[in-house]
Design an enzyme around this catalytic site. Structure first.
Site, PDB file in Angstrom:
ATOM      1  NE  ARG A  54      48.725  61.563  33.087  1.00 61.57           N
ATOM      2  CZ  ARG A  54      48.408  60.287  33.259  1.00 61.57           C
ATOM      3  NH1 ARG A  54      47.746  59.507  32.503  1.00 61.57           N
ATOM      4  NH2 ARG A  54      48.890  59.650  34.500  1.00 61.57           N
ATOM      5  CB  THR A  55      54.980  64.646  31.920  1.00 61.49           C
ATOM      6  OG1 THR A  55      53.677  65.294  32.788  1.00 61.49           O
ATOM      7  CG2 THR A  55      55.883  65.920  31.759  1.00 61.49           C
ATOM      8  CE  LYS A  86      77.345  52.248  36.964  1.00 61.66           C
ATOM      9  NZ  LYS A  86      78.190  52.189  35.806  1.00 61.66           N
ATOM     10  NE  ARG A 133      57.143  64.668  36.353  1.00 61.12           N
ATOM     11  CZ  ARG A 133      55.849  64.377  36.291  1.00 61.12           C
ATOM     12  NH1 ARG A 133      55.529  63.073  36.533  1.00 61.12           N
ATOM     13  NH2 ARG A 133      55.162  65.333  35.781  1.00 61.12           N
ATOM     14  CG  HIS A 152      53.833  69.929  36.199  1.00 59.28           C
ATOM     15  ND1 HIS A 152      54.858  69.683  34.970  1.00 59.28           N
ATOM     16  CD2 HIS A 152      53.414  68.604  36.393  1.00 59.28           C
ATOM     17  CE1 HIS A 152      54.532  68.552  34.492  1.00 59.28           C
ATOM     18  NE2 HIS A 152      53.784  67.948  35.058  1.00 59.28           N
TER      19      HIS A 152
END
Length: 304
Positions: free
Chosen positions: A51-52, A80, A101, A129
């Protein structure tokens, strides 16, 4: 930190919050506006999201901007050994805004301090959030007609649940009463209870999820017990299904009650609740588009 970034909901004053809600309302009336023409936005998702990420990317597309980024960190140079600092410094060269995120608490704050463009925190570990909080506030306002003097009941994972932490801090502007329903292992952290104490915000803690508790609520905010936050899977197994909301539990609830959930859900809301008019979690997710359009414009200083 640059003034424009949104890392914690505490970066916004009460006036900022109300401004974003007003902009979200305008975007709901007309979400297709070409105000990001010529802008490139990076979505850097070091942790899975549906959703985000999709609502942020839809927001950019409906505003006429372009999106670059990744939804799987395993496809990037971090595999890496590239540091977060180097990734952020490099991506800053290409874009006007970074939406990130990350699985580590504080990663978004760090990124905002080294990036040459604004950063929007799309969730950092169990910390904050803020964009979810803005769509939650918009959902609460739309369903209740106000933000002030509401009974907010939070249920489930209150220890690791970044959405409830951010929502608690945002609602502190609006004279709420909180009820925290959680098992001992997932109680609201002391720092957030002390925050309530410092502002004289009343709260009651419960371990039992009963109809008596539900019947006091204006907003019932359900949360998932998040397996990804547990280092001990035995502890997760013990609490994962501790509370489940069934339709029959809502029979004597307030007429204005609305059930919110940041999603995804697992077992904490029974499917038989979905057809109840008090279930609002899918509409809540839709509101995320408008709230995130408003946040993007505010961060970039774009008037609509």
């Amino acid at each position: 930190m640059k003034r424009e970034s949104l890392v914690s909901i505490t970066d916004y004053s009460k006036e900022d919050i109300l401004d974003v809600l007003e902009k979200a309302s305008q975007f709901e009336q007309n979400p297709n506006r070409r105000v990001l023409e010529g802008k490139v936005i990076a979505t850097l998702f070091f942790e899975p999201s549906t959703r985000t990420r999709l609502s942020f990317e839809t927001a950019v597309n409906r505003l006429g901007g372009r999106v670059i980024g990744f939804s799987d960190a395993s496809t990037t140079s971090s595999t890496k050994g590239e540091t977060l600092k180097d990734t952020i410094m490099m991506v800053s060269n290409y874009v006007d805004l970074i939406i990130m995120r990350h699985y580590l608490d504080g990663a978004a704050r760090y990124a905002s301090e080294i990036a040459s463009v604004p950063v929007v925190n799309a969730g950092d570990g169990a910390n904050q959030h803020p964009s979810q909080t803005m769509l939650d506030l918009y959902s609460i306002y739309k369903t209740q007609g106000r933000l002030e003097n509401l009974n907010i009941t939070m249920v489930g994972d209150l220890k690791y649940g970044r959405t409830v932490h951010s929502l608690l801090m945002a609602m502190s502007h609006f004279k709420p009463t909180f009820h925290f329903v959680a098992p001992e292992e997932l109680k609201m952290p002391e720092e957030y209870k002390l925050y309530c104490d410092s502002l004289h915000i009343p709260y009651v803690e419960h371990q039992d999820f009963t109809e008596e508790v539900i019947n006091q609520a204006d907003i019932l905010y359900m949360t998932r017990v998040q397996r990804e936050r547990f280092t001990d899977l035995m502890e997760y197994e013990k609490v994962k299904n501790v509370y489940t909301l069934h339709n029959q539990m809502l029979r004597d609830s307030k007429p204005n009650l609305r059930i919110l959930h940041p999603l995804p859900r697992v077992n904490e809301i029974s499917q038989d609740v979905d057809d109840n008019p008090k279930a609002y979690y899918f509409e809540q997710a839709k509101n995320g588009l408008y709230a995130r359009q408003a946040i993007i414009c505010k961060v970039l200083g774009i008037e609509i």
